[in-house]
Each structure stands twice: as C-alpha cells, then as structure tokens.
Write an enzyme that holds these catalytic residues in place. Sequence first.
Site, short mmCIF file in Angstrom:
data_model
loop_
_atom_site.label_atom_id
_atom_site.label_comp_id
_atom_site.label_asym_id
_atom_site.label_seq_id
_atom_site.Cartn_x
_atom_site.Cartn_y
_atom_site.Cartn_z
N GLY A 1 -4.88 11.91 3.16
CA GLY A 1 -5.07 11.24 4.46
C GLY A 1 -5.49 9.82 4.19
O GLY A 1 -5.16 9.25 3.16
N ASN A 2 -6.23 9.24 5.10
CA ASN A 2 -6.77 7.92 4.88
C ASN A 2 -7.73 7.97 3.68
O ASN A 2 -7.74 7.09 2.84
CB ASN A 2 -7.47 7.47 6.15
CG ASN A 2 -7.57 5.98 6.21
OD1 ASN A 2 -6.78 5.26 5.61
ND2 ASN A 2 -8.58 5.52 6.90
N HIS A 52 -14.26 16.37 0.52
CA HIS A 52 -13.21 17.04 1.31
C HIS A 52 -13.33 18.56 1.24
O HIS A 52 -12.36 19.28 1.43
CB HIS A 52 -11.78 16.63 0.86
CG HIS A 52 -11.38 15.25 1.29
ND1 HIS A 52 -10.70 14.39 0.47
CD2 HIS A 52 -11.56 14.59 2.44
CE1 HIS A 52 -10.47 13.25 1.10
NE2 HIS A 52 -11.00 13.34 2.30
N ARG A 108 -9.63 2.49 -0.26
CA ARG A 108 -10.46 2.73 -1.45
C ARG A 108 -9.57 2.72 -2.70
O ARG A 108 -8.43 3.15 -2.67
CB ARG A 108 -11.17 4.07 -1.35
CG ARG A 108 -12.33 4.05 -0.38
CD ARG A 108 -12.92 5.44 -0.22
NE ARG A 108 -12.67 5.96 1.11
CZ ARG A 108 -12.80 7.24 1.45
NH1 ARG A 108 -13.18 8.13 0.56
NH2 ARG A 108 -12.57 7.62 2.68
N LYS A 164 -16.80 12.05 16.17
CA LYS A 164 -15.64 12.90 16.45
C LYS A 164 -16.18 14.26 16.87
O LYS A 164 -17.04 14.82 16.17
CB LYS A 164 -14.79 13.08 15.19
CG LYS A 164 -13.87 11.93 14.91
CD LYS A 164 -12.87 12.29 13.82
CE LYS A 164 -12.40 11.04 13.10
NZ LYS A 164 -12.09 11.22 11.71
N ASN A 172 -18.79 15.11 13.95
CA ASN A 172 -18.58 14.36 12.71
C ASN A 172 -19.04 12.94 13.02
O ASN A 172 -18.35 12.19 13.70
CB ASN A 172 -17.09 14.42 12.35
CG ASN A 172 -16.78 13.73 11.04
OD1 ASN A 172 -17.63 13.04 10.48
ND2 ASN A 172 -15.56 13.90 10.57
N MET A 224 -0.14 4.53 6.06
CA MET A 224 1.11 4.86 5.36
C MET A 224 2.33 4.67 6.25
O MET A 224 3.38 4.23 5.79
CB MET A 224 1.03 6.30 4.84
CG MET A 224 2.17 6.68 3.94
SD MET A 224 2.34 5.62 2.49
CE MET A 224 1.30 6.46 1.30
N ARG A 225 2.19 5.00 7.55
CA ARG A 225 3.35 4.83 8.45
C ARG A 225 3.80 3.37 8.47
O ARG A 225 5.00 3.08 8.43
CB ARG A 225 2.98 5.25 9.87
CG ARG A 225 3.36 6.67 10.18
CD ARG A 225 2.79 7.09 11.50
NE ARG A 225 1.35 6.94 11.48
CZ ARG A 225 0.52 7.50 12.34
NH1 ARG A 225 1.01 8.23 13.33
NH2 ARG A 225 -0.77 7.34 12.27
N ARG A 258 -20.72 17.98 10.39
CA ARG A 258 -20.16 17.67 9.08
C ARG A 258 -21.16 16.78 8.35
O ARG A 258 -21.58 15.74 8.87
CB ARG A 258 -18.85 16.92 9.25
CG ARG A 258 -18.23 16.58 7.94
CD ARG A 258 -16.89 15.93 8.10
NE ARG A 258 -16.23 15.85 6.80
CZ ARG A 258 -14.97 15.53 6.64
NH1 ARG A 258 -14.23 15.27 7.68
NH2 ARG A 258 -14.45 15.48 5.44
N ILE A 307 -1.04 12.23 5.73
CA ILE A 307 0.15 11.89 4.95
C ILE A 307 0.82 13.17 4.44
O ILE A 307 2.03 13.35 4.58
CB ILE A 307 -0.22 10.96 3.76
CG1 ILE A 307 -0.80 9.64 4.28
CG2 ILE A 307 1.00 10.70 2.87
CD1 ILE A 307 -1.40 8.75 3.19
N GLU A 361 -10.69 21.04 9.49
CA GLU A 361 -12.10 21.01 9.06
C GLU A 361 -13.02 21.47 10.19
O GLU A 361 -14.04 22.13 9.95
CB GLU A 361 -12.46 19.59 8.62
CG GLU A 361 -11.75 19.22 7.31
CD GLU A 361 -11.45 17.75 7.14
OE1 GLU A 361 -11.01 17.11 8.13
OE2 GLU A 361 -11.65 17.23 6.04
P1 ADP Z 1 -8.45 10.65 7.77
O1 ADP Z 1 -8.64 10.75 6.29
O2 ADP Z 1 -9.04 9.40 8.37
O3 ADP Z 1 -8.77 11.94 8.53
P2 ADP Z 1 -5.68 11.36 8.35
O4 ADP Z 1 -5.76 12.66 7.64
O5 ADP Z 1 -5.54 11.37 9.83
O6 ADP Z 1 -6.89 10.40 7.97
O7 ADP Z 1 -4.46 10.55 7.71
C1 ADP Z 1 -4.14 9.26 8.12
C2 ADP Z 1 -2.94 8.80 7.31
O8 ADP Z 1 -1.83 9.67 7.60
C3 ADP Z 1 -2.49 7.38 7.63
O9 ADP Z 1 -2.17 6.70 6.44
C4 ADP Z 1 -1.23 7.62 8.45
O10 ADP Z 1 -0.33 6.57 8.34
C5 ADP Z 1 -0.68 8.86 7.78
N1 ADP Z 1 0.33 9.49 8.62
C6 ADP Z 1 0.16 10.15 9.79
N2 ADP Z 1 1.37 10.52 10.31
C7 ADP Z 1 2.32 10.09 9.43
C8 ADP Z 1 3.74 10.14 9.38
N3 ADP Z 1 4.45 10.72 10.34
N4 ADP Z 1 4.35 9.57 8.31
C9 ADP Z 1 3.65 8.97 7.33
N5 ADP Z 1 2.31 8.88 7.33
C10 ADP Z 1 1.65 9.42 8.36
#
Ligand code: ADP
Length: 393
Positions: free
Chosen positions: A204-205, A175, A235, A16, A9, A278-279, A87, A323, A373
């Site tokens: 996710g992000n 996605h 975004r 990645k 990726n 989000m964390r 990807r 998330i 993925e």
């Molecule tokens: P990407 O789209 O870059 O692949 P991910 O699918 O890894 O991203 O998602 C990243 C998001 O998931 C971030 O906002 C992160 O804070 C959130 N996240 C991961 N673990 C947790 C958790 N335990 N609680 C809340 N949010 C989380």
Amino acid sequence: MMKAILTLNSGSSSLKVSLFPVAGETPLATGLVDGIGPKASIRLRDHEGAAIPASGDMSSHAAAIRTVLAGFGSHWPDMTLAAVGHRVVHGGADRATHALVDAGLLEELATLSPFAPLHQPHNLEGIRAAMEAFPGVPQVACFDTAFHRSHPWVNDTFALPREFYEQGVRRYGFHGLSYEYIASTIASQAPHLAAGRVVVAHLGNGASMCGMQGGRSIASTMGFSALDGLPMGTRCGQLDPGVVLYLMDQRGMSAREISDLLYKQSGLFGLSGLSNDMRTLEGAGTREAAEAIDYFVFRCQREIGAMAAALGGIDALIFCGGIGENSRMIRARICERLAWMGIEIDHTANTANARVISSDLARTSVMVIPTNEERVIALATRALAGLIDKEAA
Ligand code: ADP
C-alpha cells in the site's frame, strides 16, 4: 438495542473509524476525520457507501470521537457502544497478543513512543481521548508488532553489540494486523496452505512483506521501524546506514531533517519527483515515474526471494494492500521474473483481479486477498472485552 464496537486508527491529525455490530463481522459504517483542529472535515458512510450526516466540534481527538459517535447515534438511535478497539503501532518486545487497556498498559505503551515517535504518541492520544469521551467503556489495544513476535532470534536481531538487543533495538516488523487477517483467511479459505510457506506482500502506501509458516510470522521486511524493506509511497525502504552517517557528518543534516527525508521525501515520491501514488505513476508517462516503478518492482522481487529463503521455500504468494489488491500491472511485473520459484500467473485471472491468479499448472499459488485490519481489531476487541460471552448469555 443495538450494541456496537468502534474501531479507531488515530494519526497526528486524522482518525479512521469503523463501526461493527457486536455479533457480526461486517462493518455497519466507516469514516474519516481529517485535519483535527479548527478546520477538520468528517466523512461517515454506511456499508453501502451512503453518506451519514455528521458535524460538530472536532478541535481535538476527544471532541472528534464524540462527533463521530453522535453521527452514528443519530443514524442508529438504538445503538449503544459496547467497546472501543484501537490500532497501536508498537506493543514492544513481549506482547504477542492484543490487550485490554488499563492505566498500567497505557504507561507501558508510552515508554515505547521513542521507538515509533511518528505514530505511537498519536495512537495513545486516541486511547486517552476515547477513555475521556466514553468513560467506563472497555478499550482494547491491538498491536501492529504482535503478530511478528514469533520471529526466530536471527530474524529478530541486528548484528550490533548484544546490549542493544536487550534494550529493545530489534526487528519488530509492522503491518501485523493485516498479516493476522491474511493468516486467518488462509486458515479458513485455503486450508491446504495453512501449514505451508507463504509470502504475503502488503503493498500500500506503506509496504512490507511477511514470510509465514504455519500461519506464524517467521520474517518481515520491516525491522526496527517502518522504514526498512520495500520502498514505499514516501519512505525509502532498505538503506545502507552509511548513507545516514554521510548525511550527518558530511552534509550536516540534523536528525529531524534526515527523518523528514527518509519518511516523507523518499520512496516512489522521491524517485519520481512527482507523486507517492502508484495510480498517478502508472499514468504519468515520464522516465522518472517509470524508473520509480522499476525500482519498486525490483525490490519486491528481491524481498520475495529473501522471504522465501527465510522460509526454506515458497508454497504461496499473496498480494494485499491498495497496490497489491488493485494494480494488475504491478502484480504481473513482480511475478514476471519469479518463474524460478514456481510462480506463473494466469493473465486473464490477474486482469480480472481474481482471488487465485496463478496458472493451474504452477507449483506456487498466487492469490489476491483484500486485507481487513479493522475486522481484526473488532474481533480482538469483542473477545478481550468479554462481549462474546455476554452476547451468548
Ligand atoms: P495505506 O498504506 O495508506 O493504507 P493503501 O493500502 O490504501 O494505503 O494503498 C494506497 C496505494 O494503492 C496508492 O499508491 C494507490 O495509488 C494504490 N492503488 C489503489 N488503487 C490502485 C489501482 N487501481 N491501481 C494502482 N494502484 C492503486
């Protein structure tokens, strides 16, 4: 001799990677090269999380790919590379399946770069780099748009004059590799839902939702670009196009400045003024962070309603992405106001991150399915590179 498939990726300065056995579905190793250039870093791990030592030239994508493979090669000295799967964000209007790469395909995919300028050129650079690093090894392109090509016309178009549609201004959706994984997992592990109306929330992000019926995409919250739909880490999500006109006409912002604003300064980051993560927002305790979460939750609820409307109802809601897979709080809050759709979660199951989190009596199933993925890329690569038959022979 161990034959392996490498999945890649490629981003602007990152790579990645995963390494899969040709005959298996679980990765042997994963890794990340960050900051490709003179100061790049590399981290490779085996399937148990133990570090695999690797170092070397990572000044370009091709050099980084060679360094990754050298690291895996010194860990598994009898490994040979059977194929590489990539990807690729954009496959265009006609490609509903993944494809073996040749010069013609590379040329075709390059014409799509204007549709995804932040991703497509880097994805293609990864393919060219892998072709250069491993000449003669089959390369397969797996498209994030392919899964959504089953959209009916009303979910594929905008209400612009028709020539724009013909020229490629469509709702492609993204996605797709994640949704393809979820669709195949539903088919194998929840077959009672396979024919049903399923809304998948990839949070996710980057974040989007897909409305599926019978395992096919009917609607998606992402449209022409990966900006539309839900608010994301940085975004904006859905935005009145009048805002863009105002920024250009009245505020004198250039296309580049607006692009930076919408892709990199907005979403959870822009609303909270703090973080895209989000964390961090869940633990922040500021009013702005709480409001950013409120907006994210509200837009998720709204789009679940929109996807269910596109499907004519809902039999299951599935959460995935960082998330969706991990945040009990976000899942609980999204589901809180969806009782009208037959959604009711079991808080014990939700807190335990269980696979099924709906209550026994609820009309609509709610599930958490960790997406994968890379596995979709590995399996498509195995099939398109003809490795299944060779293995069996
Ligand atoms: P990407 O789209 O870059 O692949 P991910 O699918 O890894 O991203 O998602 C990243 C998001 O998931 C971030 O906002 C992160 O804070 C959130 N996240 C991961 N673990 C947790 C958790 N335990 N609680 C809340 N949010 C989380």
